[in-house]
Design a protein around this motif. Structure first.
Motif, PDB file in Angstrom:
ATOM      1  N   THR A 100       0.821  -1.231   0.000  1.00 35.44           N
ATOM      2  CA  THR A 100       0.000   0.000   0.000  1.00 35.44           C
ATOM      3  C   THR A 100       0.848   1.272   0.000  1.00 35.44           C
ATOM      4  OG1 THR A 100      -0.125   0.362   2.404  1.00 35.44           O
ATOM      5  CG2 THR A 100      -1.686  -1.233   1.459  1.00 35.44           C
ATOM      6  N   ILE A 101       2.163   1.124   0.089  1.00 38.77           N
ATOM      7  CA  ILE A 101       3.012   2.316   0.252  1.00 38.77           C
ATOM      8  C   ILE A 101       3.208   3.032  -1.084  1.00 38.77           C
ATOM      9  CG2 ILE A 101       5.323   3.136   0.850  1.00 38.77           C
ATOM     10  CD1 ILE A 101       5.493   0.885   2.902  1.00 38.77           C
ATOM     11  N   GLY A 102       2.913   4.326  -1.097  1.00 41.09           N
ATOM     12  CA  GLY A 102       3.221   5.206  -2.224  1.00 41.09           C
ATOM     13  C   GLY A 102       2.873   4.608  -3.573  1.00 41.09           C
ATOM     14  N   ASP A 103       3.861   4.666  -4.485  1.00 42.57           N
ATOM     15  CA  ASP A 103       3.680   4.107  -5.821  1.00 42.57           C
ATOM     16  C   ASP A 103       4.876   3.212  -6.138  1.00 42.57           C
ATOM     17  OD1 ASP A 103       5.793   5.850  -6.379  1.00 42.57           O
ATOM     18  OD2 ASP A 103       4.426   7.448  -6.968  1.00 42.57           O
ATOM     19  N   VAL A 104       4.925   2.718  -7.367  1.00 47.27           N
ATOM     20  CA  VAL A 104       5.976   1.753  -7.724  1.00 47.27           C
ATOM     21  C   VAL A 104       7.374   2.338  -7.512  1.00 47.27           C
ATOM     22  CG1 VAL A 104       6.956   0.402  -9.616  1.00 47.27           C
ATOM     23  CG2 VAL A 104       4.490   0.568  -9.351  1.00 47.27           C
ATOM     24  N   SER A 181      -4.484 -11.775   9.804  1.00 48.46           N
ATOM     25  CA  SER A 181      -4.055 -10.375   9.851  1.00 48.46           C
ATOM     26  C   SER A 181      -4.678  -9.598   8.701  1.00 48.46           C
ATOM     27  CB  SER A 181      -2.529 -10.279   9.773  1.00 48.46           C
ATOM     28  OG  SER A 181      -2.071 -10.816   8.551  1.00 48.46           O
ATOM     29  N   ALA A 182      -4.647  -8.279   8.825  1.00 47.41           N
ATOM     30  CA  ALA A 182      -5.118  -7.414   7.737  1.00 47.41           C
ATOM     31  C   ALA A 182      -4.579  -6.009   7.953  1.00 47.41           C
ATOM     32  CB  ALA A 182      -6.648  -7.380   7.697  1.00 47.41           C
ATOM     33  N   TYR A 183      -4.355  -5.301   6.839  1.00 50.17           N
ATOM     34  CA  TYR A 183      -3.996  -3.886   6.900  1.00 50.17           C
ATOM     35  C   TYR A 183      -5.044  -3.111   6.130  1.00 50.17           C
ATOM     36  CZ  TYR A 183      -1.376   0.444   6.865  1.00 50.17           C
ATOM     37  OH  TYR A 183      -0.997   1.759   7.054  1.00 50.17           O
ATOM     38  N   GLU A 184      -5.645  -2.152   6.780  1.00 48.60           N
ATOM     39  CA  GLU A 184      -6.705  -1.350   6.168  1.00 48.60           C
ATOM     40  C   GLU A 184      -6.249   0.103   6.149  1.00 48.60           C
ATOM     41  OE1 GLU A 184      -9.575  -2.808   5.085  1.00 48.60           O
ATOM     42  OE2 GLU A 184     -10.345  -0.898   4.340  1.00 48.60           O
ATOM     43  N   LYS A 185      -6.284   0.695   4.967  1.00 43.16           N
ATOM     44  CA  LYS A 185      -5.728   2.052   4.834  1.00 43.16           C
ATOM     45  C   LYS A 185      -6.670   2.934   4.036  1.00 43.16           C
ATOM     46  CE  LYS A 185      -1.692   4.304   2.662  1.00 43.16           C
ATOM     47  NZ  LYS A 185      -0.346   4.073   2.118  1.00 43.16           N
ATOM     48  N   ILE A 186      -6.841   4.154   4.491  1.00 44.08           N
ATOM     49  CA  ILE A 186      -7.542   5.158   3.688  1.00 44.08           C
ATOM     50  C   ILE A 186      -6.512   6.221   3.339  1.00 44.08           C
ATOM     51  CG2 ILE A 186      -9.334   6.937   3.680  1.00 44.08           C
ATOM     52  CD1 ILE A 186     -11.047   4.986   5.294  1.00 44.08           C
ATOM     53  N   ARG A 187      -6.289   6.387   2.020  1.00 41.93           N
ATOM     54  CA  ARG A 187      -5.208   7.238   1.535  1.00 41.93           C
ATOM     55  C   ARG A 187      -5.632   8.686   1.385  1.00 41.93           C
ATOM     56  NH1 ARG A 187      -1.529   4.836  -2.266  1.00 41.93           N
ATOM     57  NH2 ARG A 187      -1.451   2.612  -1.954  1.00 41.93           N
ATOM     58  N   GLN A 188      -4.673   9.563   1.592  1.00 39.20           N
ATOM     59  CA  GLN A 188      -4.853  10.942   1.167  1.00 39.20           C
ATOM     60  C   GLN A 188      -4.699  10.914  -0.350  1.00 39.20           C
ATOM     61  OE1 GLN A 188      -3.137  13.658  -0.171  1.00 39.20           O
ATOM     62  NE2 GLN A 188      -4.658  15.136   0.506  1.00 39.20           N
ATOM     63  N   LYS A 189      -5.678  11.453  -1.069  1.00 35.91           N
ATOM     64  CA  LYS A 189      -5.746  11.230  -2.520  1.00 35.91           C
ATOM     65  C   LYS A 189      -4.499  11.710  -3.263  1.00 35.91           C
ATOM     66  CE  LYS A 189     -10.138   9.771  -3.255  1.00 35.91           C
ATOM     67  NZ  LYS A 189     -10.142   8.563  -2.452  1.00 35.91           N
ATOM     68  N   ALA A 190      -3.945  12.855  -2.870  1.00 38.80           N
ATOM     69  CA  ALA A 190      -2.836  13.418  -3.643  1.00 38.80           C
ATOM     70  C   ALA A 190      -1.522  12.702  -3.367  1.00 38.80           C
ATOM     71  CB  ALA A 190      -2.699  14.907  -3.342  1.00 38.80           C
TER      72      ALA A 190
END
Ligand code: FAD
Length: 287
Positions: A100-104, A181-190
């Motif tokens: 889920t981190i950043g981009d590629v 286990s699970a990781y749930e994330k809500i991203r800041q769109k920008a």
């Protein structure tokens, strides 16, 4: 902007790197993947006299099982954590979090050690390492020491690392029998950073009674934290959707949620409860 001038060192061993940090102290900055440090340098929010690049130290990037733990070298890239067979088999939460981190580009350059040492209040790995009750190996002039994840993150971008210490490894216990286990994330769109991220590790018996649970939350307070009140509400109880909803309501107990241009404190508190409920439900379902 262009960074202030600095002297650049690329030591070949941890001992050489530590010697440089000892010599220059607060005037030195360690460089790992550069995904957080370089923007700070360019904006001149950091202007070190010396930059110590860990990139030439050969034995800081690895993932291996060591007894009942998985050991990950500090210079291991997010992408390697995400794709590692060892991580996917023995501590799936870390692989799910890394994805889920950043981009590629960020995942190809950023390192797990850099992410933990940087201690961004919205960083993803701190939440996962807290939920996994991990520990960090740090090396300084007096040798090595281990710091439990819960003692490592102190405040906004502040850890228990001293100016002349380097984080060299993080260890987490291997998933035990029946671990979910699970990781749930809500991203800041920008930016893609977490407005809220919740990492859950859960173990229930055949009757769905909670035997063990750990919840790490990021993006909400000054630092990533363990949501102890949520854990207490579930431990020893049957884990139903109603029990999860009731426990998740405690997600910000004892925490002052951040308020900034991206989200109000009330909204962050709401997201923490929602992400906690979703992460617990997904972990329970084994998805
Ligand atoms: C566009 C963008 C989006 C991003 N999105 C996310 C996201 O969604 N989630 C997320 O968690 N992160 C995100 N990041 C941050 C990214 O994960 C960084 O890689 C990470 O925060 C820092 O790791 P690094 O290896 O790049 O460290 P660096 O930037 O090189 O260093 C960061 C800090 O840690 C210190 N440091 C680094 N390694 C060590 C060490 N081994 N010992 C002691 N000190 C050390 C440095 O001195 C510096 O102060 C994003 C970054 C960018 C640019």
């Amino acid at each position: 902007m262009i960074p202030s001038a600095f002297d650049y060192y690329a030591p070949k061993t941890v001992a050489e790197a530590v010697a440089l940090l000892r010599e220059y102290g607060e005037q030195a900055k360690v460089l790992a993947g550069g995904q957080s440090l370089l923007p700070l340098l360019k904006l001149r929010l950091a202007s070190p006299r010396v930059v110590v690049d860990l990139g030439r130290i050969a034995d800081l990037a690895y993932i291996r099982r060591e007894g009942e733990e998985v050991a990950i070298g500090a210079m291991t890239r997010h992408e390697e954590v995400e794709r590692s067979d060892v991580v996917r088999q023995y501590c799936r939460l870390l692989a799910a979090t890394a994805a889920t981190i950043g981009d590629v580009q960020v995942r190809n350059r950023g390192t797990i050690g850099g992410s933990l040492a940087h201690a961004d209040p919205a960083g993803d790995f701190p939440a996962a390492v807290l939920a996994l009750e991990g520990r960090m190996k740090v090396v300084g002039p007096d040798g090595e020491r281990w710091i439990a994840a819960e003692d490592f993150f102190l405040d906004v971008m502040t850890t228990a690392l001293k100016a002349d210490e380097i984080l060299t490894e993080v260890r987490v216990a291997v998933d035990g029998e029946g671990a979910r286990s699970a990781y749930e994330k809500i991203r800041q769109k920008a930016t893609g950073f977490a407005l809220c991220g919740v990492a859950v590790r859960l173990r229930v018996d055949e009757a769905k009674v909670c035997q063990d649970v750990a919840v790490g939350v990021t993006g909400v307070g000054a630092k990533a934290y363990r949501a102890r009140a949520v854990e207490e509400a579930l431990r020893g109880k049957e884990v139903t959707e109603a029990a999860i909803a009731s426990a998740a309501a405690e997600a910000v107990q004892g925490v002052e949620p951040n308020e900034d241009a991206q989200a109000s404190a009330a909204y962050r508190a709401h997201l923490a409860r929602v992400c906690t409920r979703r992460a617990l439900s997904r972990a329970l379902a084994g998805s």
